[in-house]
Design a protein around this motif. Structure first.
Motif, PDB file in Angstrom:
ATOM      1  N   THR A   1       0.827  -1.207   0.000  1.00 52.46           N
ATOM      2  CA  THR A   1       0.000   0.000   0.000  1.00 52.46           C
ATOM      3  C   THR A   1       0.861   1.257   0.000  1.00 52.46           C
ATOM      4  O   THR A   1       0.553   2.245  -0.671  1.00 52.46           O
ATOM      5  CB  THR A   1      -0.925   0.018   1.226  1.00 52.46           C
ATOM      6  OG1 THR A   1      -0.137  -0.217   2.412  1.00 52.46           O
ATOM      7  CG2 THR A   1      -2.003  -1.048   1.110  1.00 52.46           C
ATOM      8  N   GLU A   2       1.964   1.218   0.752  1.00 49.62           N
ATOM      9  CA  GLU A   2       2.879   2.366   0.811  1.00 49.62           C
ATOM     10  C   GLU A   2       3.591   2.567  -0.519  1.00 49.62           C
ATOM     11  O   GLU A   2       3.763   3.702  -0.977  1.00 49.62           O
ATOM     12  CB  GLU A   2       3.913   2.159   1.918  1.00 49.62           C
ATOM     13  CG  GLU A   2       3.328   2.038   3.314  1.00 49.62           C
ATOM     14  CD  GLU A   2       4.378   1.654   4.333  1.00 49.62           C
ATOM     15  OE1 GLU A   2       4.759   2.526   5.142  1.00 49.62           O
ATOM     16  OE2 GLU A   2       4.845   0.493   4.303  1.00 49.62           O
TER      17      GLU A   2
ATOM     18  N   LEU B   1       2.547   1.642  -3.514  1.00 46.55           N
ATOM     19  CA  LEU B   1       1.612   2.114  -4.530  1.00 46.55           C
ATOM     20  C   LEU B   1       1.350   3.613  -4.410  1.00 46.55           C
ATOM     21  O   LEU B   1       1.076   4.287  -5.407  1.00 46.55           O
ATOM     22  CB  LEU B   1       0.295   1.344  -4.445  1.00 46.55           C
ATOM     23  CG  LEU B   1       0.300  -0.075  -5.023  1.00 46.55           C
ATOM     24  CD1 LEU B   1      -1.026  -0.768  -4.751  1.00 46.55           C
ATOM     25  CD2 LEU B   1       0.593  -0.044  -6.525  1.00 46.55           C
ATOM     26  N   GLU B   2       1.431   4.123  -3.199  1.00 49.42           N
ATOM     27  CA  GLU B   2       1.240   5.556  -3.002  1.00 49.42           C
ATOM     28  C   GLU B   2       2.344   6.371  -3.661  1.00 49.42           C
ATOM     29  O   GLU B   2       2.164   7.564  -3.953  1.00 49.42           O
ATOM     30  CB  GLU B   2       1.184   5.879  -1.507  1.00 49.42           C
ATOM     31  CG  GLU B   2      -0.097   5.420  -0.835  1.00 49.42           C
ATOM     32  CD  GLU B   2      -0.117   5.722   0.659  1.00 49.42           C
ATOM     33  OE1 GLU B   2       0.888   6.281   1.150  1.00 49.42           O
ATOM     34  OE2 GLU B   2      -1.119   5.409   1.316  1.00 49.42           O
ATOM     35  N   LEU B   3       3.498   5.744  -3.907  1.00 50.14           N
ATOM     36  CA  LEU B   3       4.617   6.438  -4.539  1.00 50.14           C
ATOM     37  C   LEU B   3       4.511   6.469  -6.056  1.00 50.14           C
ATOM     38  O   LEU B   3       5.250   7.196  -6.717  1.00 50.14           O
ATOM     39  CB  LEU B   3       5.944   5.760  -4.143  1.00 50.14           C
ATOM     40  CG  LEU B   3       6.306   5.782  -2.657  1.00 50.14           C
ATOM     41  CD1 LEU B   3       7.602   5.019  -2.421  1.00 50.14           C
ATOM     42  CD2 LEU B   3       6.439   7.215  -2.159  1.00 50.14           C
TER      43      LEU B   3
ATOM     44  N   ALA C   1       0.488   9.577 -10.493  1.00 51.46           N
ATOM     45  CA  ALA C   1      -0.918   9.442 -10.883  1.00 51.46           C
ATOM     46  C   ALA C   1      -1.064   9.082 -12.358  1.00 51.46           C
ATOM     47  O   ALA C   1      -1.964   8.329 -12.735  1.00 51.46           O
ATOM     48  CB  ALA C   1      -1.652  10.745 -10.587  1.00 51.46           C
TER      49      ALA C   1
ATOM     50  N   LYS D   1      -0.705   5.328 -12.641  1.00 52.37           N
ATOM     51  CA  LYS D   1      -1.796   4.570 -12.009  1.00 52.37           C
ATOM     52  C   LYS D   1      -3.139   4.726 -12.725  1.00 52.37           C
ATOM     53  O   LYS D   1      -4.022   3.889 -12.585  1.00 52.37           O
ATOM     54  CB  LYS D   1      -1.944   4.983 -10.539  1.00 52.37           C
ATOM     55  CG  LYS D   1      -0.889   4.374  -9.636  1.00 52.37           C
ATOM     56  CD  LYS D   1      -1.301   4.359  -8.179  1.00 52.37           C
ATOM     57  CE  LYS D   1      -1.354   5.738  -7.587  1.00 52.37           C
ATOM     58  NZ  LYS D   1      -1.595   5.677  -6.112  1.00 52.37           N
TER      59      LYS D   1
ATOM     60  N   LEU E   1      -3.630  -3.960  -8.943  1.00 48.02           N
ATOM     61  CA  LEU E   1      -3.405  -3.022  -7.842  1.00 48.02           C
ATOM     62  C   LEU E   1      -3.757  -3.670  -6.504  1.00 48.02           C
ATOM     63  O   LEU E   1      -3.059  -3.484  -5.497  1.00 48.02           O
ATOM     64  CB  LEU E   1      -4.240  -1.757  -8.055  1.00 48.02           C
ATOM     65  CG  LEU E   1      -3.849  -0.861  -9.229  1.00 48.02           C
ATOM     66  CD1 LEU E   1      -4.816   0.312  -9.347  1.00 48.02           C
ATOM     67  CD2 LEU E   1      -2.424  -0.342  -9.072  1.00 48.02           C
TER      68      LEU E   1
ATOM     69  N   ALA F   1      -1.159  -4.308  -3.494  1.00 49.49           N
ATOM     70  CA  ALA F   1      -1.433  -3.682  -2.200  1.00 49.49           C
ATOM     71  C   ALA F   1      -1.362  -4.699  -1.062  1.00 49.49           C
ATOM     72  O   ALA F   1      -1.047  -4.351   0.081  1.00 49.49           O
ATOM     73  CB  ALA F   1      -2.807  -3.015  -2.223  1.00 49.49           C
TER      74      ALA F   1
ATOM     75  N   ILE G   1       9.783   6.083  -6.471  1.00 51.79           N
ATOM     76  CA  ILE G   1       9.411   4.678  -6.561  1.00 51.79           C
ATOM     77  C   ILE G   1      10.417   3.891  -7.394  1.00 51.79           C
ATOM     78  O   ILE G   1      10.718   2.726  -7.105  1.00 51.79           O
ATOM     79  CB  ILE G   1       7.971   4.516  -7.129  1.00 51.79           C
ATOM     80  CG1 ILE G   1       7.534   3.054  -7.134  1.00 51.79           C
ATOM     81  CG2 ILE G   1       7.881   5.108  -8.525  1.00 51.79           C
ATOM     82  CD1 ILE G   1       7.487   2.414  -5.774  1.00 51.79           C
TER      83      ILE G   1
END
Length: 300
Positions: free
Chosen positions: A4-5, A7-9, A12, A15, A23, A27, A107
């Motif tokens: 989850t961390e 994927l936040e990197l 946009a 993604k 995804l 996650a 990332i």
């Protein structure tokens, strides 16, 4: 770091339109190593289409207009996200020395993929995507190693029109670019454009010979002579489902110029022949047309 961390990197832009199931599985990973292993597995299963060619051959249109009508995931020369293989880079900087020089994405550094072409492993969150970088013909084997199901589109156009459009871009033509690196002066720009076209074409043909089963050599002019058949061939090769209505809509709006070279001065025509560019152009099936200058291709 957990999935989850990580994927936040992701930016946009990467993604957007990603595969929801992929995804979700990423996650759920608990470590960086597990995340990377799953991402590599996804890359092996993805079906990317890499678009390359010489400037002014319709590569922007095919990616941004044509495929955009049938799919969601397109990447148009994303210099701020990935390394372009025509410029340098370091462990810290991507696209070094170019107008797009910047630090590698966080990332990419965290995952240890801050180099060409492994940086594109980020795209494995998409089960299918289209990606345009004109110089990608030089890294076909690397891309196939990362994405074994890769397919490539080599955009082609009459070399005479390519050179004309490259050296003498139309201010009203989309997308406009002035190609200032060709220099100033008609002769210098023409010769620079012609030499670059020859160099590109020879390298692209060698790549095609080596990986023919993975590459569709797509002539921009074929959309003018038979739009529907060319569209079907292209979409079938890329394994993209489509409705004939959408193809018909695209056909109605398709326009392009051709035969600009007919207004060349004698020195331009002579140089194109003496440099062996004419011979190379004929080897690709061009050079015997009788098209009129500058007439848009309008489908009925």
């Amino acid at each position: 770091m957990k999935g989850t961390e990580l994927l936040e990197l992701f930016p946009a832009e990467v993604k957007a339109h990603a595969d929801p199931q992929r995804l979700k599985l990423l996650a759920a990973t608990q470590t960086l190593e597990e995340f990377r292993e799953v991402l590599i597995k996804f890359a092996k299963e993805s079906h990317p289409v890499w678009i390359y060619g010489f400037p002014r051959t319709g590569s922007t249109w095919i990616c941004k207009k044509f495929f955009n009508a049938f799919t969601d995931s397109q990447f148009m020369e994303p210099f701020t996200l990935f390394q372009c293989n025509s410029v340098n880079y370091t462990d810290e900087i991507m696209n070094k020395g170019s107008d797009f020089e910047q630090p590698w994405l966080t990332i990419q550094k965290v995952l240890g993929i801050n180099s060409l072409a492994v940086d594109r492993l980020l795209l494995a969150i998409h089960s299918k995507f289209f990606f345009k970088f004109l110089f990608d013909f030089t890294i076909v084997p690397q891309l196939i190693t990362i994405y074994p199901k890769s397919k490539f589109i080599w955009m082609m156009r009459d070399g005479r029109d390519s050179v004309d459009s490259f050296s003498n871009p139309d201010l009203n033509h989309w997308p406009y670019a002035d190609f200032t690196y060709l220099g100033e002066g008609k002769e210098k720009r023409f010769q620079g454009a012609m030499e670059r076209w020859m160099n590109f074409s020879v390298q692209q043909f060698r790549t095609y010979e080596a990986y023919e089963k993975n590459i569709l050599a797509l002539k921009y002019e074929d959309f003018a002579t038979d739009f529907q058949a060319t569209a079907k061939t292209t979409l079938d090769f890329c394994e993209v489902p489509f409705h004939q209505e959408k193809v018909h809509q695209l056909m109605q709006g398709f326009k392009s110029r051709h035969g600009m070279w007919k207004d060349w001065e004698s020195w331009q025509k002579e140089l194109f022949v003496e440099s062996k560019a004419e011979q190379l152009n004929r080897s690709f099936g061009y050079g015997r047309e009788t098209n009129s200058r500058g007439v848009p291709w309008n489908q009925p």
